[in-house]
Design an enzyme around this catalytic site. Structure first.
Site, PDB file in Angstrom:
ATOM      1  N   ASN A   1      -4.860  10.779   4.339  1.00 20.97           N
ATOM      2  CA  ASN A   1      -4.716   9.999   5.574  1.00 20.97           C
ATOM      3  C   ASN A   1      -4.407  10.922   6.753  1.00 20.97           C
ATOM      4  OD1 ASN A   1      -2.773   7.666   3.696  1.00 20.97           O
ATOM      5  ND2 ASN A   1      -4.926   7.421   4.202  1.00 20.97           N
TER       6      ASN A   1
ATOM      7  N   ARG B   1       0.862  -1.185   0.000  1.00 20.60           N
ATOM      8  CA  ARG B   1       0.000   0.000   0.000  1.00 20.60           C
ATOM      9  C   ARG B   1       0.900   1.237   0.000  1.00 20.60           C
ATOM     10  NH1 ARG B   1      -1.685   3.642   3.816  1.00 20.60           N
ATOM     11  NH2 ARG B   1      -3.768   4.513   3.520  1.00 20.60           N
ATOM     12  N   HIS B   2       0.426   2.292  -0.622  1.00 19.57           N
ATOM     13  CA  HIS B   2       1.169   3.557  -0.654  1.00 19.57           C
ATOM     14  C   HIS B   2       1.454   4.055   0.767  1.00 19.57           C
ATOM     15  CE1 HIS B   2      -2.368   5.832   0.611  1.00 19.57           C
ATOM     16  NE2 HIS B   2      -3.059   5.065  -0.218  1.00 19.57           N
ATOM     17  N   GLY B   3       2.416   4.965   0.865  1.00 22.01           N
ATOM     18  CA  GLY B   3       2.716   5.602   2.149  1.00 22.01           C
ATOM     19  C   GLY B   3       1.610   6.575   2.547  1.00 22.01           C
TER      20      GLY B   3
ATOM     21  N   GLU C   1      -7.674   3.142  -6.575  1.00 26.84           N
ATOM     22  CA  GLU C   1      -8.489   2.880  -5.391  1.00 26.84           C
ATOM     23  C   GLU C   1      -9.968   2.841  -5.765  1.00 26.84           C
ATOM     24  OE1 GLU C   1      -9.139   1.434  -2.803  1.00 26.84           O
ATOM     25  OE2 GLU C   1      -8.227   2.579  -1.165  1.00 26.84           O
TER      26      GLU C   1
ATOM     27  N   ILE D   1      -8.355  -0.343   0.148  1.00 20.92           N
ATOM     28  CA  ILE D   1      -9.617  -0.997  -0.206  1.00 20.92           C
ATOM     29  C   ILE D   1      -9.433  -1.864  -1.446  1.00 20.92           C
ATOM     30  CG2 ILE D   1     -12.036  -0.693  -0.851  1.00 20.92           C
ATOM     31  CD1 ILE D   1     -11.958   2.019   0.629  1.00 20.92           C
TER      32      ILE D   1
ATOM     33  N   ARG E   1      -0.460   9.343  -4.949  1.00 20.29           N
ATOM     34  CA  ARG E   1       0.220   8.778  -3.773  1.00 20.29           C
ATOM     35  C   ARG E   1       0.850   7.422  -4.076  1.00 20.29           C
ATOM     36  NH1 ARG E   1      -5.218   9.171  -3.408  1.00 20.29           N
ATOM     37  NH2 ARG E   1      -6.479   7.390  -2.785  1.00 20.29           N
TER      38      ARG E   1
ATOM     39  N   SER F   1      -0.728   9.448   2.939  1.00 24.57           N
ATOM     40  CA  SER F   1      -1.086  10.544   2.030  1.00 24.57           C
ATOM     41  C   SER F   1      -1.638  11.724   2.830  1.00 24.57           C
ATOM     42  CB  SER F   1      -2.141  10.075   1.022  1.00 24.57           C
ATOM     43  OG  SER F   1      -3.385   9.884   1.682  1.00 24.57           O
TER      44      SER F   1
END
Length: 166
Positions: free
Chosen positions: A15, A8-10, A84, A145, A57, A12
């Site tokens: 987030n 998963r991306h870091g 996503e 997700i 991201r 963002s």
């Protein structure tokens, strides 16, 4: 392809600021650090192809990891299907529900349905299989997700040729 890994991306901006991110939400400084650390941890896997979601991201995470592992940016492929889950009218709004709600809610608010997302992840896996024909170790960079659904699609036997390590 021997192995397919998923990350998963870091972190963002969405987030960090607790809003439902759209495609343009970029990594925070912490997210960049997380991607750098992940790249260091992935060095031993001999990744020779990265396939990334087109969302900012995820692309930033993929590029940072490629730098850390010494992989040319030409070995990053952007795959639209890895984006996503489309959260429709909820995007760019404050995150008012638990994370599970965004995973489990089947429809409404102009959201991509879970069935549509499953179909898209199945297509993504089929495309990755073709893209990765000449590569041994492939890293997918995506989202929570859609990544969870991606793993579920694989477990349902729709992509038995893949080993996903989450």
């Amino acid at each position: 392809m021997n192995h397919l890994y998923f990350i998963r991306h870091g972190q963002s901006r969405g987030n960090a600021e607790s809003f439902v991110a759209d495609a343009s939400s970029h990594l925070t400084p912490l997210g960049v650090t997380q991607a750098e650390k992940s790249g260091q941890e992935l060095k031993s896997l001999s990744i020779d192809l990265i396939v990334s979601s087109p969302m900012t991201r995820a692309r930033q995470t993929a590029e940072t990891i490629s730098e850390q592992i010494g992989l040319s940016k030409e070995k990053i492929v952007i795959l639209e299907e890895l984006r996503e889950r489309g959260l429709g009218g909820l995007e760019n709004k404050p995150k008012e529900k638990t994370s599970e709600w965004y995973f489990e809610t089947a429809e409404g608010f102009g959201m991509e349905t879970l069935e549509e997302l499953r179909r898209r992840m199945k297509i993504a896996l089929e495309k990755v299989k073709v893209l990765a024909t000449d590569f041994e170790n492939v890293l997918l960079v995506g989202h929570s997700i859609s990544g969870g659904v991606l793993a579920n699609v694989r477990e349902m036997g729709n992509a038995e040729y893949l080993e996903i390590k989450l």
